[in-house]
Design a protein around this motif. Sequence first.
Motif, short mmCIF file in Angstrom:
data_model
loop_
_atom_site.label_atom_id
_atom_site.label_comp_id
_atom_site.label_asym_id
_atom_site.label_seq_id
_atom_site.Cartn_x
_atom_site.Cartn_y
_atom_site.Cartn_z
N LYS A 322 0.84 -1.20 0.00
CA LYS A 322 0.00 0.00 0.00
C LYS A 322 0.88 1.26 0.00
O LYS A 322 0.63 2.20 -0.75
CB LYS A 322 -0.88 0.03 1.25
CG LYS A 322 -2.16 -0.74 1.13
CD LYS A 322 -3.01 -0.47 2.35
CE LYS A 322 -4.42 -1.00 2.12
NZ LYS A 322 -5.29 -0.74 3.23
N GLU A 323 1.89 1.24 0.85
CA GLU A 323 2.76 2.41 0.93
C GLU A 323 3.41 2.71 -0.42
O GLU A 323 3.39 3.84 -0.90
CB GLU A 323 3.83 2.19 1.99
CG GLU A 323 4.73 3.41 2.19
CD GLU A 323 5.85 3.14 3.17
OE1 GLU A 323 5.62 3.27 4.37
OE2 GLU A 323 6.94 2.77 2.70
N TYR A 325 2.44 1.66 -3.41
CA TYR A 325 1.46 1.97 -4.46
C TYR A 325 1.04 3.43 -4.39
O TYR A 325 0.88 4.10 -5.41
CB TYR A 325 0.24 1.05 -4.32
CG TYR A 325 -0.71 1.17 -5.50
CD1 TYR A 325 -0.42 0.52 -6.69
CD2 TYR A 325 -1.87 1.94 -5.42
CE1 TYR A 325 -1.26 0.63 -7.79
CE2 TYR A 325 -2.71 2.06 -6.51
CZ TYR A 325 -2.41 1.41 -7.69
OH TYR A 325 -3.23 1.54 -8.79
N ASN A 326 0.87 3.90 -3.17
CA ASN A 326 0.37 5.26 -3.01
C ASN A 326 1.43 6.34 -3.21
O ASN A 326 1.13 7.53 -3.17
CB ASN A 326 -0.34 5.40 -1.67
CG ASN A 326 -1.66 4.66 -1.71
OD1 ASN A 326 -2.60 5.09 -2.37
ND2 ASN A 326 -1.71 3.48 -1.08
N ASN A 339 -0.57 4.94 -11.89
CA ASN A 339 -1.07 3.74 -11.22
C ASN A 339 -2.13 3.04 -12.09
O ASN A 339 -2.39 3.46 -13.22
CB ASN A 339 -1.59 4.07 -9.81
CG ASN A 339 -2.82 4.96 -9.84
OD1 ASN A 339 -3.55 4.99 -10.84
ND2 ASN A 339 -3.06 5.68 -8.76
N HIS A 367 -5.62 -1.77 -7.83
CA HIS A 367 -5.88 -0.38 -7.46
C HIS A 367 -6.87 -0.33 -6.29
O HIS A 367 -6.63 0.37 -5.29
CB HIS A 367 -6.43 0.39 -8.67
CG HIS A 367 -6.61 1.85 -8.41
ND1 HIS A 367 -5.54 2.73 -8.36
CD2 HIS A 367 -7.72 2.58 -8.16
CE1 HIS A 367 -6.00 3.94 -8.10
NE2 HIS A 367 -7.31 3.88 -7.97
N VAL A 371 -5.07 1.33 -3.12
CA VAL A 371 -5.10 2.80 -3.14
C VAL A 371 -5.50 3.35 -1.77
O VAL A 371 -6.35 2.83 -1.08
CB VAL A 371 -6.03 3.33 -4.27
CG1 VAL A 371 -7.51 3.15 -3.92
CG2 VAL A 371 -5.71 4.78 -4.58
N ASP A 372 -4.82 4.41 -1.41
CA ASP A 372 -4.97 4.95 -0.06
C ASP A 372 -4.61 6.43 -0.10
O ASP A 372 -4.31 6.97 -1.16
CB ASP A 372 -3.96 4.21 0.83
CG ASP A 372 -4.39 4.17 2.28
OD1 ASP A 372 -4.04 3.21 2.95
OD2 ASP A 372 -5.05 5.13 2.74
N LYS A 373 -4.54 7.04 1.06
CA LYS A 373 -4.08 8.42 1.10
C LYS A 373 -2.57 8.45 0.89
O LYS A 373 -1.87 7.52 1.28
CB LYS A 373 -4.40 9.02 2.47
CG LYS A 373 -5.89 9.29 2.63
CD LYS A 373 -6.11 10.23 3.79
CE LYS A 373 -7.59 10.38 4.04
NZ LYS A 373 -8.01 9.82 5.32
N PRO A 374 -2.02 9.56 0.32
CA PRO A 374 -0.56 9.63 0.11
C PRO A 374 0.22 9.62 1.41
O PRO A 374 -0.25 10.10 2.42
CB PRO A 374 -0.36 10.95 -0.62
CG PRO A 374 -1.61 11.73 -0.39
CD PRO A 374 -2.70 10.75 -0.16
N LYS A 375 1.43 9.02 1.32
CA LYS A 375 2.32 9.02 2.49
C LYS A 375 3.55 9.86 2.18
O LYS A 375 3.96 9.97 1.04
CB LYS A 375 2.79 7.59 2.77
CG LYS A 375 1.69 6.61 3.10
CD LYS A 375 1.54 6.50 4.57
CE LYS A 375 0.64 5.39 5.07
NZ LYS A 375 -0.45 4.97 4.28
#
Length: 380
Positions: A322-323, A325-326, A339, A367, A371-375
């Motif tokens: 996740k990290e 991907y985002n 993405n 996706h 997909v998540d909030k940006p880090k």
Amino acid sequence: MKINSQKKQFGKGCKVSLFTFGTMRATENLDKMYALIKSAYHTGINHLETAASYGNAEILIGKALKKLEISDNILTNEWIVTTKILPKGDFNYLKNSFESSLKNLQLKKIHNLAIHGINLNDHLDWVLNGDGRKFIKWAFKKGLINQVGFSSHGSYSLIEKAIKCEVFNFCNLHLHLLDQSKISLAKLALKKNMGVLAISPADKGGRLYDPSDNLIKASAPYHPLELAYRFLLSNGITTLSLGATKFEDFNIAKKLINSSHELTSSEISSLKNIEKLANKQLGSSKCEQCRSCLPCPSEIPIPEILRLRNISLGYGQLEFAKERYNLIGRAGHWWEEKNGSFCLECNKCVPKCPMKLNIPDLLKQTHNLLVDKPKKRLWT
Ligand code: SF4
Ligand code: SF4
């Protein structure tokens, strides 16, 4: 007490230990830097890796090395230091920033200077024909560096070009048990007598210090990180970077500090079990990373995205996937730009896939899964 550790030739420079202390995450304060460098020393590590762009890391290292001389009788000249510069700027800017690195590190010369992030053709051109070339020549002439290398997050062909260009004596590459796409490049570099440093096999290699239960079970009796380290060392990788933040982070390195030998039959069997795990979890949807599906007209990095799918569903390293991907599209040339949501479902990739994967479907699924909030991103 200092451990008597194996050292390997790093390019044409000095010999380095099988592990390198990467100081990027040790920059909280001087006490932390000092304590961690001291732990590295007692692990048998003699190689420190830093960069002018790692906040105040160089200043803290300079002070910590002096403190180690005074308080612990650990001499500064026992350390091999690698620092890095970004491939940009004119000669005067480079000269000034390198001189300030020397001043901050309290060193008269740097063993290894890496050009950090040869990610685009323009970056390599800057080294071969631009101000980078002028600066490197100057640094050699003044006796301020022993050798020059590069790190890259760029494409396979760009890294290959950089390895073959005869300018660099070492390279820092993303080499991981769960992503073996650059191992052949590492072998090419080793064949050319270059030093090869594996960037962050623990963290960028799949956050293996925090493995899933399935991964732990499959790699038994070894810790997955231990197996990942052994996989790289047995492949001849010169040194592995270890971005320690606490004493315990050195434990596995302490155990493996002299372990560059071939894999044992027991290690091979655990590695096979890890592969079996991924095959079982992913079934016929496993992407084999052959890259035959490229190029995609929408410039989607299909293998990279499906590798994150493999890692999350196959090995259970969901948070890591996740990290990564985002960060797509949010880290400039340091990572991929598009993405799975950019897939136009044109299906051009599908007949090219020898595994007969339904790529557009898998991209959509990946996706939705990742997909998540940006880090916020740290330099790698
Ligand atoms: S289907 Fe999607 S991923 Fe495949 S080539 Fe077309 S745009 Fe690219
Ligand atoms: S062609 Fe198929 S198996 Fe190969 S990288 Fe592309 S999606 Fe993966």
